[in-house]
Design an enzyme around this catalytic site. Structure first.
Site, PDB file in Angstrom:
ATOM      1  N   ASN A   1       0.342   0.637   9.342  1.00 36.81           N
ATOM      2  CA  ASN A   1      -0.133  -0.729   9.165  1.00 36.81           C
ATOM      3  C   ASN A   1       0.831  -1.644   9.915  1.00 36.81           C
ATOM      4  OD1 ASN A   1      -2.211   0.143   7.439  1.00 36.81           O
ATOM      5  ND2 ASN A   1      -0.826   0.122   5.691  1.00 36.81           N
TER       6      ASN A   1
ATOM      7  N   THR B   1       3.020  -4.384   4.404  1.00 34.66           N
ATOM      8  CA  THR B   1       3.727  -5.089   3.333  1.00 34.66           C
ATOM      9  C   THR B   1       5.244  -4.939   3.439  1.00 34.66           C
ATOM     10  OG1 THR B   1       3.476  -3.210   1.841  1.00 34.66           O
ATOM     11  CG2 THR B   1       1.789  -4.923   1.723  1.00 34.66           C
TER      12      THR B   1
ATOM     13  N   HIS C   1      16.529  -0.063  11.836  1.00 30.03           N
ATOM     14  CA  HIS C   1      15.599  -1.105  11.373  1.00 30.03           C
ATOM     15  C   HIS C   1      14.762  -1.615  12.542  1.00 30.03           C
ATOM     16  CE1 HIS C   1      13.929  -4.280   8.878  1.00 30.03           C
ATOM     17  NE2 HIS C   1      14.039  -5.054   9.951  1.00 30.03           N
TER      18      HIS C   1
ATOM     19  N   HIS D   1       7.016   2.209   9.456  1.00 31.21           N
ATOM     20  CA  HIS D   1       6.786   3.426   8.674  1.00 31.21           C
ATOM     21  C   HIS D   1       5.407   3.977   8.961  1.00 31.21           C
ATOM     22  CE1 HIS D   1       5.515  -0.026   6.232  1.00 31.21           C
ATOM     23  NE2 HIS D   1       4.563   0.751   5.740  1.00 31.21           N
TER      24      HIS D   1
ATOM     25  N   CYS E   1      16.415  -5.307   3.428  1.00 30.94           N
ATOM     26  CA  CYS E   1      15.247  -4.461   3.708  1.00 30.94           C
ATOM     27  C   CYS E   1      15.262  -3.236   2.795  1.00 30.94           C
ATOM     28  CB  CYS E   1      15.250  -4.030   5.173  1.00 30.94           C
ATOM     29  SG  CYS E   1      14.007  -2.785   5.549  1.00 30.94           S
TER      30      CYS E   1
ATOM     31  N   ASP F   1       5.751   8.119  -1.375  1.00 31.71           N
ATOM     32  CA  ASP F   1       5.341   6.741  -1.604  1.00 31.71           C
ATOM     33  C   ASP F   1       5.354   6.462  -3.118  1.00 31.71           C
ATOM     34  OD1 ASP F   1       3.539   4.513   0.209  1.00 31.71           O
ATOM     35  OD2 ASP F   1       3.466   4.357  -1.976  1.00 31.71           O
TER      36      ASP F   1
HETATM   37  P1  AMP Z   1       2.433  -0.826   4.049  1.00 29.35           P
HETATM   38  O1  AMP Z   1       1.296  -1.536   3.391  1.00 29.35           O
HETATM   39  O2  AMP Z   1       1.991   0.047   5.192  1.00 29.35           O
HETATM   40  O3  AMP Z   1       3.551  -1.772   4.443  1.00 29.35           O
HETATM   41  O4  AMP Z   1       2.971   0.182   2.971  1.00 29.35           O
HETATM   42  C1  AMP Z   1       4.179   0.087   2.294  1.00 29.35           C
HETATM   43  C2  AMP Z   1       4.221   1.247   1.358  1.00 29.35           C
HETATM   44  O5  AMP Z   1       5.524   1.335   0.832  1.00 29.35           O
HETATM   45  C3  AMP Z   1       3.263   1.131   0.161  1.00 29.35           C
HETATM   46  O6  AMP Z   1       2.385   2.250   0.152  1.00 29.35           O
HETATM   47  C4  AMP Z   1       4.196   1.132  -1.048  1.00 29.35           C
HETATM   48  O7  AMP Z   1       3.655   1.834  -2.136  1.00 29.35           O
HETATM   49  C5  AMP Z   1       5.437   1.799  -0.487  1.00 29.35           C
HETATM   50  N1  AMP Z   1       6.687   1.446  -1.133  1.00 29.35           N
HETATM   51  C6  AMP Z   1       7.193   0.191  -1.343  1.00 29.35           C
HETATM   52  N2  AMP Z   1       8.391   0.271  -1.932  1.00 29.35           N
HETATM   53  C7  AMP Z   1       8.692   1.591  -2.065  1.00 29.35           C
HETATM   54  C8  AMP Z   1       9.783   2.320  -2.599  1.00 29.35           C
HETATM   55  N3  AMP Z   1      10.876   1.702  -3.102  1.00 29.35           N
HETATM   56  N4  AMP Z   1       9.738   3.669  -2.594  1.00 29.35           N
HETATM   57  C9  AMP Z   1       8.660   4.305  -2.091  1.00 29.35           C
HETATM   58  N5  AMP Z   1       7.597   3.677  -1.574  1.00 29.35           N
HETATM   59  C10 AMP Z   1       7.594   2.342  -1.567  1.00 29.35           C
HETATM   60 ZN    ZN Z   2      14.873  -1.953   7.450  1.00 29.26          ZN
END
Ligand code: AMP
Ligand code: ZN
Length: 113
Positions: free
Chosen positions: A86, A94, A46, A99, A4, A30
């Protein structure tokens, strides 16, 4: 959880621009900002999504909510901000680690007036 990405961030295995950290949560910028200010706040534990929360997590989630307000203020979001979660496939989640997005714009101090 070993595969993760947000657990890795929480554990310091993946370096990131951290905004806030304590024993329970981490807040970081982000990687693909959708607003002038866009940070994510996560529990170190987690939890895959909102859908997986139990009564046991109530104190932790309450702590996140209170810190969102403090972090928003520290980031200069003095005129309001959005908090987004989300959840699941239809919620376009995603990253499968709970979060909350904090999105906003800093209040302009220039030009004056
Ligand atoms: P969600 O669509 O709510 O799952 O958003 C996941 C967010 O995580 C997205 O806005 C991505 O840009 C962000 N994200 C993914 N990987 C990283 C990372 N390594 N560092 C910072 N943000 C991330
Ligand atoms: Zn995790």
């Amino acid at each position: 959880m070993s595969d993760c990405i947000f657990c890795k961030i929480a554990e310091g295995e993946i370096p990131t621009a951290k905004v806030y950290e304590d024993d329970q949560i981490v807040c970081f910028h982000d990687a693909d900002p959708q607003a002038p200010v866009h940070v994510l706040i996560i529990p170190k534990k987690h939890i895959p999504s909102m859908d997986d929360l139990t009564e046991e997590d109530a104190t932790l989630v309450g702590h996140i909510m209170v810190k969102i307000k403090d972090i928003a203020r520290d980031l200069g979001l003095t005129n309001g901000y959005r908090v987004v979660n989300n959840c699941g496939e239809d919620g376009f989640q995603t990253v499968k680690h709970l979060h909350f997005h904090i999105l906003g714009k800093r209040k302009m101090t220039w030009p004056p007036g």
